[in-house]
Each structure stands twice: as C-alpha cells, then as structure tokens.
Scaffold this active site. Structure first.
Site: not given
Length: 261
Positions: A159, A163, A193
């Site tokens: 991840y 990014k 989320t």
C-alpha cells in the site's frame, strides 16, 4: 454545469463526495465495481453509473472510452470533464495477489489505474479542470527490481509503495500540465471505512473529515503540484521529489501501460 468523475464512489469518501457534489448541482459520473451498489448511489444522487474493475487495465481503458464517448456526445469538442477524482483504492489488509495483467494488486489499483485513466481522459479535461489524487501519508521506498513483491511482501508495504508512486506521479503531471491543476491529498488518518476496518485498525477520524478535505480541493483554488494532509499543505515522502526516482517510475509505468494508453 460542472462535471465530475469519482472513482470508487459506492462507499467511504467516494460516496460522501458523490452526494455532496450532486447537491451542489454538479453532474456526477460514478464509478464502482458492483453494479447493485453503484445503482443505489446513482439513485440517491442522480449520477451516471459506470461499472469497471480497476485491477484490469483493459477495463480501465474501457471505462475511459465510455466516459469520453458520453462526453463527446454532449459536447461538440468532446471536452466536458471538469474534475477527475482518483479515489478508488485497495487497503493494506490484503494478501499478495497478482492481477490478470501480472501486476501486484495495490500497484495496479492504487497507482497504474489512476495513471492510465487520467492519461486517457486528459483530452476531455479543458482549461481550468482539476485532478485530485487521493493518496496517503503512508508512503515507502519503491523497490523497482521487485514491483510484484515476490521477495518481500506485506499489505502495508505494498500500500505504502503504491501511494508513494501516486504522489511522485502527481508532481510530474503537475509539472507537465499548464491549464489543468493536479494535487495529491491524504484526506484523513484511518477514516471509518471498510478499508480501514478490514486492515484491523480502529478508526481515528470520520469519512466526513476526509470528504470535506477533498471537497476543498475540488471547489477552491489550491494551486497545483501540492501534497495535502487534510486541509493543510504538507510534504510527501522525500523520494516523491527525487528526479532519479521519478525518472525510474516513469520508465516502468510507461512499460506497464504499453498497449493501453
């Protein structure tokens, strides 16, 4: 009327943005993978739904083709997209997986997909248009010799590498575009989320906080080539500003997108 395309608009920040931008009278183009969820958001917002799996470069290209065709049908010159929000992404709580194109999943969805979609939609973005890339403060050095992460993998590292790439590409694109602004934003830390909960993290902030920060970049003049932490201008990882890193990133990106862009 302002036309906005939001990727990943069926949940979280994307859904929040869809509702608020529709209430402002904007034409909202909604993207999602799940037809049922997408239709529900379209019914709520009056937005136009587009189904595509961003893990597939072919589907990204098809999404761009459909959007451009629809815009061209409504505009003599085909330039009708005012804002592109690259919001869709894969979180850190994901096992290693390669896409059908042979790319590591985070790299494909969080980085290659927004790059390809943006490249294909640039002809539809007229003067004054805005591109908002949703990044993260979580960034890490890219191992260009192991982009599929076969030697060393963790969801968090995958991840963070994706990014960092997104931020570096944002700055490169901003340098190349004169009439369109491009910014990257970390909307908020560990928002409430599904992505955050799937990673086993207790939320620190709300979707509303992150959504409002993105809304600011959509509706206010914030310049171009910036990195934002919520409402504040900030700095990305040092590698995102390194010319050698950016040149290598551009090289591997062009190679990955050969035949699609």
């Amino acid at each position: 009327m302002t036309t906005v395309l939001i990727t990943g608009s069926t949940a979280g920040v994307g859904r929040y943005l869809a509702g608020h931008l529709a209430k402002r009278g904007m034409t909202v183009l909604l993207h999602g993978r799940d037809r049922t969820k997408l239709d529900a958001v379209a019914a709520e917002t009056g937005g136009r739904p587009y189904v595509a799996d961003l893990a597939s470069l072919a589907e990204v290209r098809d999404l761009a083709d459909r959007v451009r065709a629809d815009l061209a049908a409504e505009s003599a010159d085909g330039a009708g997209l005012d804002v592109l929000i690259n919001n869709a992404g894969v979180g850190s709580g994901t096992d290693r997986r390669l896409t059908a194109d042979g790319h590591e999943l985070h790299w494909a969805v969080n980085y290659l997909a927004p790059v390809l979609l943006t490249r294909l939609l640039l002809p539809a973005l007229g003067p004054g248009a805005r591109i908002v890339n949703e990044g993260s403060l979580g960034q890490d050095t890219i191992d260009f010799d192991d982009l599929t992460m076969g030697r060393r993998y963790s969801g968090t590292l995958a991840y963070c590498r994706s990014k960092l790439a997104l931020a570096a590409w944002t700055f490169d694109l901003a340098d190349r575009l004169d009439a369109v602004t491009v910014n990257c934003i970390h909307p908020a830390t560990y928002m409430d989320t599904a992505m955050v909960r799937e990673a086993g993290v207790t939320p620190w902030s709300t979707v509303e906080e992150g959504g409002d920060a993105v809304l600011r970049l959509v509706t206010e003049d914030a310049g171009t080539g910036g990195f934002f932490d919520g409402m504040r201008r900030s700095r990305a990882h040092r590698d995102a500003y390194d010319p050698k890193v950016r040149a290598r990133l551009s090289e591997v990106t062009d190679r990955a997108l050969t035949g699609f862009a």
